[in-house]
Design an enzyme around this catalytic site. Sequence first.
Site, PDB file in Angstrom:
ATOM      1  N   THR A  98       0.866  -1.194   0.000  1.00  0.00           N
ATOM      2  CA  THR A  98       0.000   0.000   0.000  1.00  0.00           C
ATOM      3  C   THR A  98       0.898   1.238   0.000  1.00  0.00           C
ATOM      4  O   THR A  98       2.008   1.192   0.510  1.00  0.00           O
ATOM      5  CB  THR A  98      -0.869  -0.049   1.275  1.00  0.00           C
ATOM      6  OG1 THR A  98      -1.814  -1.087   1.111  1.00  0.00           O
ATOM      7  CG2 THR A  98      -1.586   1.266   1.562  1.00  0.00           C
TER       8      THR A  98
ATOM      9  N   ARG B 124     -14.963  -6.030  -0.547  1.00  0.00           N
ATOM     10  CA  ARG B 124     -14.290  -5.726   0.720  1.00  0.00           C
ATOM     11  C   ARG B 124     -13.667  -4.312   0.647  1.00  0.00           C
ATOM     12  O   ARG B 124     -13.034  -3.936  -0.320  1.00  0.00           O
ATOM     13  CB  ARG B 124     -13.190  -6.747   0.977  1.00  0.00           C
ATOM     14  CG  ARG B 124     -12.405  -6.537   2.278  1.00  0.00           C
ATOM     15  CD  ARG B 124     -11.032  -5.976   2.012  1.00  0.00           C
ATOM     16  NE  ARG B 124     -10.198  -5.933   3.218  1.00  0.00           N
ATOM     17  CZ  ARG B 124      -9.048  -5.275   3.285  1.00  0.00           C
ATOM     18  NH1 ARG B 124      -8.592  -4.628   2.233  1.00  0.00           N
ATOM     19  NH2 ARG B 124      -8.347  -5.274   4.399  1.00  0.00           N
ATOM     20  N   VAL B 125     -13.869  -3.543   1.698  1.00  0.00           N
ATOM     21  CA  VAL B 125     -13.244  -2.222   1.820  1.00  0.00           C
ATOM     22  C   VAL B 125     -12.278  -2.281   2.997  1.00  0.00           C
ATOM     23  O   VAL B 125     -12.646  -2.738   4.080  1.00  0.00           O
ATOM     24  CB  VAL B 125     -14.312  -1.125   2.061  1.00  0.00           C
ATOM     25  CG1 VAL B 125     -13.656   0.230   2.276  1.00  0.00           C
ATOM     26  CG2 VAL B 125     -15.291  -1.064   0.890  1.00  0.00           C
TER      27      VAL B 125
ATOM     28  N   ASP C  47      -8.980  -0.253   5.326  1.00  0.00           N
ATOM     29  CA  ASP C  47      -8.866   0.982   6.109  1.00  0.00           C
ATOM     30  C   ASP C  47      -8.431   2.182   5.276  1.00  0.00           C
ATOM     31  O   ASP C  47      -8.686   3.325   5.653  1.00  0.00           O
ATOM     32  CB  ASP C  47      -7.844   0.774   7.240  1.00  0.00           C
ATOM     33  CG  ASP C  47      -6.469   0.400   6.680  1.00  0.00           C
ATOM     34  OD1 ASP C  47      -6.391  -0.495   5.811  1.00  0.00           O
ATOM     35  OD2 ASP C  47      -5.472   1.016   7.099  1.00  0.00           O
TER      36      ASP C  47
HETATM   37  N1  ASP Z   1      -4.315  -1.559   4.778  1.00  0.00           N
HETATM   38  C1  ASP Z   1      -4.474  -2.180   3.496  1.00  0.00           C
HETATM   39  C2  ASP Z   1      -5.787  -2.897   3.470  1.00  0.00           C
HETATM   40  O1  ASP Z   1      -6.099  -3.594   4.410  1.00  0.00           O
HETATM   41  C3  ASP Z   1      -3.383  -3.123   3.150  1.00  0.00           C
HETATM   42  C4  ASP Z   1      -1.970  -2.631   3.427  1.00  0.00           C
HETATM   43  O2  ASP Z   1      -1.750  -1.582   3.995  1.00  0.00           O
HETATM   44  O3  ASP Z   1      -1.035  -3.348   3.036  1.00  0.00           O
HETATM   45  O4  ASP Z   1      -6.481  -2.818   2.484  1.00  0.00           O
END
Ligand code: ASP
Length: 291
Positions: A163, A191-192, A194
């Site tokens: 991310t 799916r959403v 954070d």
């Molecule tokens: N936080 C992101 C999510 O859960 C994934 C990540 O940060 O690697 O969609």
Amino acid sequence: MPEPLILVHGGAGLVPAESRELHAEGCANAAKVGGAVLNSGGSALDAVCAAVESLEDNPIYNSGTGCALTYDGGVSLDSSVMCGKTHRAGGVACLGPFRNPVRIAQCLLEEETILLAGVEAERWAEAKGFERLQEDDLIVPSAAKAWKRVVQEGGACNWAGGTVGAVARDSDGDLAAATSTGGTMGKLPGRVGDSPLIGVGTYADEICAVSATGNGEAFMRAVFAARVADRIRRGEEPSGAIQNVLNRIEREFQGNGGAIVVPKEGDFSAVKNTTTMSYGWWSPEDSGADC
Ligand code: ASP
């Protein structure tokens, strides 16, 4: 005059040793892109969006080009942006194939609505002039291979890492934050995570700007970014504030990850409880990157 400063991340997780230099380099480049905006008198908001756009275009990260795929092998992108000066924010969730979701989230700052999702978000983006691509335009071979391993060969359906996010302070002392992701590899369609949620994956006010990365569900349970910002507002050092909330996430929700913060004064913080988190920074005095 506050010193302009930008810090970007390329996700917490476990980047293999042989790829760490490349991950740091992508962050250094993105920080420079954002730094050029700040250096020419641009706003923190424009700087974080430019930096995240550069990371979204880099296929090694899990956002825009190179994103993780849903269980069905589709593209479903999450992104958000917040301006600390105005407290205006924009986010998109479950967005199909658009090259730069962060620019769509930024465009939403002009609306009263903060978060748009799914096909309606896509329609809105197209009406604003953003081009909807084919899914294959954003799917890179390494993501397709990881999807196969997870979904078809029964590997763990878990967090992909990679991310991206950015936090910045401009020469007026205003702050902004942005985050963008393809989410977790093999995630349930719809799916959403954070990342598009204001106060969880992204937050900025007049005290600090925060962008998070990690197990989205655990970060949501902890309302991560808002908790970090509250601690900083109460006088805690930014790095200690991040660490404290990460500790709680690990202890209570069995999650891990990391976050970056730029405060209204002083230096940045990048803290993780994973093996790696790539990040890069730029200020008029100094720039660099690590993973
Ligand atoms: N936080 C992101 C999510 O859960 C994934 C990540 O940060 O690697 O969609």
